[in-house]
Structure formats: C-alpha cells, structure tokens
Design an enzyme around this catalytic site. Sequence first.
Site, PDB file in Angstrom:
ATOM      1  N   GLY A   9      -5.773  -6.357 -19.169  1.00 58.78           N
ATOM      2  CA  GLY A   9      -4.344  -6.150 -18.890  1.00 58.78           C
ATOM      3  C   GLY A   9      -3.535  -7.331 -19.396  1.00 58.78           C
ATOM      4  O   GLY A   9      -2.539  -7.730 -18.785  1.00 58.78           O
ATOM      5  N   GLY A  12       0.446  -7.199 -20.113  1.00 60.96           N
ATOM      6  CA  GLY A  12       1.398  -6.931 -19.037  1.00 60.96           C
ATOM      7  C   GLY A  12       2.289  -8.123 -18.726  1.00 60.96           C
ATOM      8  O   GLY A  12       2.187  -9.191 -19.338  1.00 60.96           O
ATOM      9  N   GLN A  13       3.171  -7.936 -17.741  1.00 61.85           N
ATOM     10  CA  GLN A  13       4.149  -8.972 -17.384  1.00 61.85           C
ATOM     11  C   GLN A  13       3.452 -10.294 -17.040  1.00 61.85           C
ATOM     12  O   GLN A  13       3.787 -11.346 -17.576  1.00 61.85           O
ATOM     13  CB  GLN A  13       4.998  -8.504 -16.191  1.00 61.85           C
ATOM     14  CG  GLN A  13       6.123  -9.476 -15.858  1.00 61.85           C
ATOM     15  CD  GLN A  13       6.653  -9.348 -14.437  1.00 61.85           C
ATOM     16  OE1 GLN A  13       6.041  -8.694 -13.593  1.00 61.85           O
ATOM     17  NE2 GLN A  13       7.779  -9.970 -14.180  1.00 61.85           N
ATOM     18  N   LEU A  14       2.492 -10.228 -16.138  1.00 56.75           N
ATOM     19  CA  LEU A  14       1.785 -11.436 -15.716  1.00 56.75           C
ATOM     20  C   LEU A  14       0.708 -11.810 -16.732  1.00 56.75           C
ATOM     21  O   LEU A  14       0.521 -12.983 -17.070  1.00 56.75           O
ATOM     22  CB  LEU A  14       1.137 -11.154 -14.354  1.00 56.75           C
ATOM     23  CG  LEU A  14       0.696 -12.320 -13.527  1.00 56.75           C
ATOM     24  CD1 LEU A  14       1.899 -13.093 -12.999  1.00 56.75           C
ATOM     25  CD2 LEU A  14      -0.140 -11.832 -12.352  1.00 56.75           C
ATOM     26  N   ASP A  35      -6.429  -5.347 -23.748  1.00 56.42           N
ATOM     27  CA  ASP A  35      -5.530  -4.341 -23.179  1.00 56.42           C
ATOM     28  C   ASP A  35      -5.786  -3.033 -23.913  1.00 56.42           C
ATOM     29  O   ASP A  35      -6.610  -2.979 -24.826  1.00 56.42           O
ATOM     30  CB  ASP A  35      -4.056  -4.780 -23.307  1.00 56.42           C
ATOM     31  CG  ASP A  35      -3.222  -4.240 -22.145  1.00 56.42           C
ATOM     32  OD1 ASP A  35      -3.260  -3.014 -21.925  1.00 56.42           O
ATOM     33  OD2 ASP A  35      -2.544  -5.028 -21.468  1.00 56.42           O
ATOM     34  N   ASP A  50     -10.112  -0.114 -22.889  1.00 52.89           N
ATOM     35  CA  ASP A  50      -9.626   0.814 -21.879  1.00 52.89           C
ATOM     36  C   ASP A  50     -10.530   0.560 -20.667  1.00 52.89           C
ATOM     37  O   ASP A  50     -11.724   0.874 -20.696  1.00 52.89           O
ATOM     38  CB  ASP A  50      -9.767   2.257 -22.396  1.00 52.89           C
ATOM     39  CG  ASP A  50      -9.402   3.277 -21.331  1.00 52.89           C
ATOM     40  OD1 ASP A  50      -9.255   2.887 -20.147  1.00 52.89           O
ATOM     41  OD2 ASP A  50      -9.272   4.466 -21.679  1.00 52.89           O
ATOM     42  N   TYR A 140       0.046   3.082  -4.984  1.00 48.22           N
ATOM     43  CA  TYR A 140      -0.270   1.743  -5.510  1.00 48.22           C
ATOM     44  C   TYR A 140      -0.707   0.824  -4.362  1.00 48.22           C
ATOM     45  O   TYR A 140      -1.737   0.147  -4.452  1.00 48.22           O
ATOM     46  CB  TYR A 140       0.971   1.197  -6.210  1.00 48.22           C
ATOM     47  CG  TYR A 140       0.961  -0.273  -6.573  1.00 48.22           C
ATOM     48  CD1 TYR A 140       0.114  -0.776  -7.549  1.00 48.22           C
ATOM     49  CD2 TYR A 140       1.844  -1.158  -5.949  1.00 48.22           C
ATOM     50  CE1 TYR A 140       0.140  -2.119  -7.891  1.00 48.22           C
ATOM     51  CE2 TYR A 140       1.886  -2.495  -6.286  1.00 48.22           C
ATOM     52  CZ  TYR A 140       1.032  -2.971  -7.260  1.00 48.22           C
ATOM     53  OH  TYR A 140       1.059  -4.304  -7.599  1.00 48.22           O
ATOM     54  N   LYS A 144      -4.318  -0.944  -3.685  1.00 52.94           N
ATOM     55  CA  LYS A 144      -4.496  -2.394  -3.543  1.00 52.94           C
ATOM     56  C   LYS A 144      -5.166  -2.732  -2.205  1.00 52.94           C
ATOM     57  O   LYS A 144      -6.025  -3.620  -2.143  1.00 52.94           O
ATOM     58  CB  LYS A 144      -3.142  -3.118  -3.667  1.00 52.94           C
ATOM     59  CG  LYS A 144      -2.586  -3.133  -5.086  1.00 52.94           C
ATOM     60  CD  LYS A 144      -3.488  -3.901  -6.042  1.00 52.94           C
ATOM     61  CE  LYS A 144      -2.969  -3.932  -7.459  1.00 52.94           C
ATOM     62  NZ  LYS A 144      -3.923  -4.508  -8.423  1.00 52.94           N
TER      63      LYS A 144
HETATM   64  C1  AKB Z   1       5.906  -3.642  -7.758  1.00 51.15           C
HETATM   65  O1  AKB Z   1       7.119  -3.702  -7.518  1.00 51.15           O
HETATM   66  O2  AKB Z   1       5.258  -2.593  -7.726  1.00 51.15           O
HETATM   67  C2  AKB Z   1       5.158  -4.925  -8.060  1.00 51.15           C
HETATM   68  C3  AKB Z   1       4.559  -5.486  -6.809  1.00 51.15           C
HETATM   69  C4  AKB Z   1       5.409  -6.087  -5.775  1.00 51.15           C
HETATM   70  O3  AKB Z   1       3.376  -5.450  -6.677  1.00 51.15           O
HETATM   71  N1  AKB Z   1       6.023  -5.867  -8.666  1.00 51.15           N
END
Ligand code: AKB
Length: 324
Positions: A9, A12-14, A35, A50, A140, A144
Amino acid sequence: MKTVVLIIGANGQLGSVLTESLQHKHGKDNVIASDLHQRKSFDGIFEVIDATDKVRIQNVVTKYNVTQIYHLAAILSAKGEENPLQTWDINMKTLFNVLEVSRLSNIERVFFPSSIAVFGEGAPLSQTPNDAYLDPATVYGISKAAGENWAQYYFLKYGLDIRSIRYPGVIGYQSLPGGGTTDYAVDIYHKAVLEQQFDCFLKEDATLPMIFMEDAIRATIELMEAPKENITVRTSYNIAGISFSPAEVVEEIRKLYPNFVVKYTPDFRQDIASRWPKSIDDTTAKKDWGWKPEFDLESITATMIQKLKQQYKIDSKSHNTLLL
Ligand code: AKB
C-alpha cells in the site's frame, strides 16, 4: 541481521510518505515499495503486488529476504460503505495473507494500521481510553477491530511481533487521502490556497481527532523501533494529535485567507463522524514507547498552506497560481 522492509500500500496517503522515511532510514536498496499499480517516477525498488494474492506477497518476501512488513492497504470508512461485503473481504483477506506469510517466513516485525474507526457508541466520546468497548458502525471499523484481535492472536499463538496504531485522521501536504471520513481536513487546505469555495460534507461542529503527517510517521517508526518488552498492547495503541471541528480549522485558515468561503452540506459521512471519538486518551502509548505529538492546529495550518503554495507554485504576494 540486515533490515529489509516491504511496504504494502505504498502509493496511499500514509504509505507514500512512510516509504520515503523508511528509505532514508534503511537505504533505498532495503525498502521494497508495493501497491496495485506501479508508481510513476519512483526512485527506489517497486513491486506490483495485489495483496489479496498470498503467493505474490510470498514471492516478493523471498526474492528480497524481507525482514519487516508494513501492511497499509485497506478500503477506508466512507468508501467501504459503498460495498460492505467487498470491503470486509479485501481488508481481511489482505491482512490474513500478510499474517500467514509473516508467520511462515519468520518475519521479524509487522506493522498493521488500525483507526479511531474501531470505536462506536459504546465508547466514551471524550478522551476515549485505549481499552474502551469496541462497537464500530462501519465495515471499515469492524475490519480494523477484527484485525486488531487477529494481530493479538498471531502474537499470542505464534509469537509474531506485530505492532499497531489507531490513527486519527491524517493531515499532510505530501499526498491525498482517499475514501475516508476525515479527508475533508486535507481537501480544505487545497481549496484555501487555490482560493476556491470549500463544500464541507461534515457539520461545522463535528470535532474529530486528527494528526499531522510528520507526527503520524514519527509515531509509526518509534513504535516499530521500541524494545519488544515495552510493548504491552498487542491489539492497537491509541495515539492523539489534536482535535478540531471544521469551524475551528476554517477560523484558523481565515487568519491567512479572510475571504475563504465554506458551505456545509453534511452527508452520510456526518453519521460516521458522529459515532467516532472527539478526543483520544493516549496515555498508554506515551508510557510504553514515549509517544508525544508535536504539531497543533496553528502549526499544521501554517505548514500546510506554505507547502501547498509551493506545490501549486502560488506566488505568495500576488496569490496567483502559476502552474498546477
Ligand atoms: C477514515 O476517515 O476512514 C480514516 C481513518 C480515521 O481511519 N482517515
């Protein structure tokens, strides 16, 4: 043993910013960025992976004798709600692939990012403690929270040294976020320097925990470097940067751009935000590995505006956009 890092990844942003920091730390030859798509004009080693393909991850790990994996690939909170079952499949499959490859290849250390999205209505909204009840309301967040427990399981059952941080919204000028609920806090600075109106998808008083990119990267590397015996949390660590609402960031931006116009049109992302903490208690991270944030809203705003103006090549006197 030489440290060889694989970042999954990395576009990505991070991931894109972390890749540069890790290259700086370990040397370009010892960092493998990966990525779904090749990054244009990338200076270093890049492999297309992938992460739903376990064999592909294993082949890259074997090819480069990888010793550490940072698994950053995931579908975020807002995007994830478009197709919940697919989000669950991708977020969990990629994690299981990384856990299994790490276990079978004796990977020395693994990083798995979690999020404030693991919290829901069962957790206190203010100063949410590390061990608060987890009842996430997005797929999401559910992935997590499950991932945190699987990380702990692999540590307890197989001794895998996997470490994790629950990131707040990350704000940086180097890269753009995609598909998150906290994304507005990056977009707003782009609109400000371009002197365009900003349409905010959250309410003006929707306070959320945020962190500046520099602090987020430093936290990640500090956690990964901490002595193993200091790590008392094997699910995930809360870390706090600062908390602010859209109205507060607008007020700060207007000190530099007094005519900045913002329109509030809250959408489904406001419902997500309303269930997330407003502030985070990060006492455990401070105690275990010395976590300490450095950036507040004023310094974030000053840095974002200065750097974005450079990126957009905006002349600071005329405020003209010379080149995008
Ligand atoms: C999101 O907004 O989904 C992420 C997070 C806080 O994990 N930036």
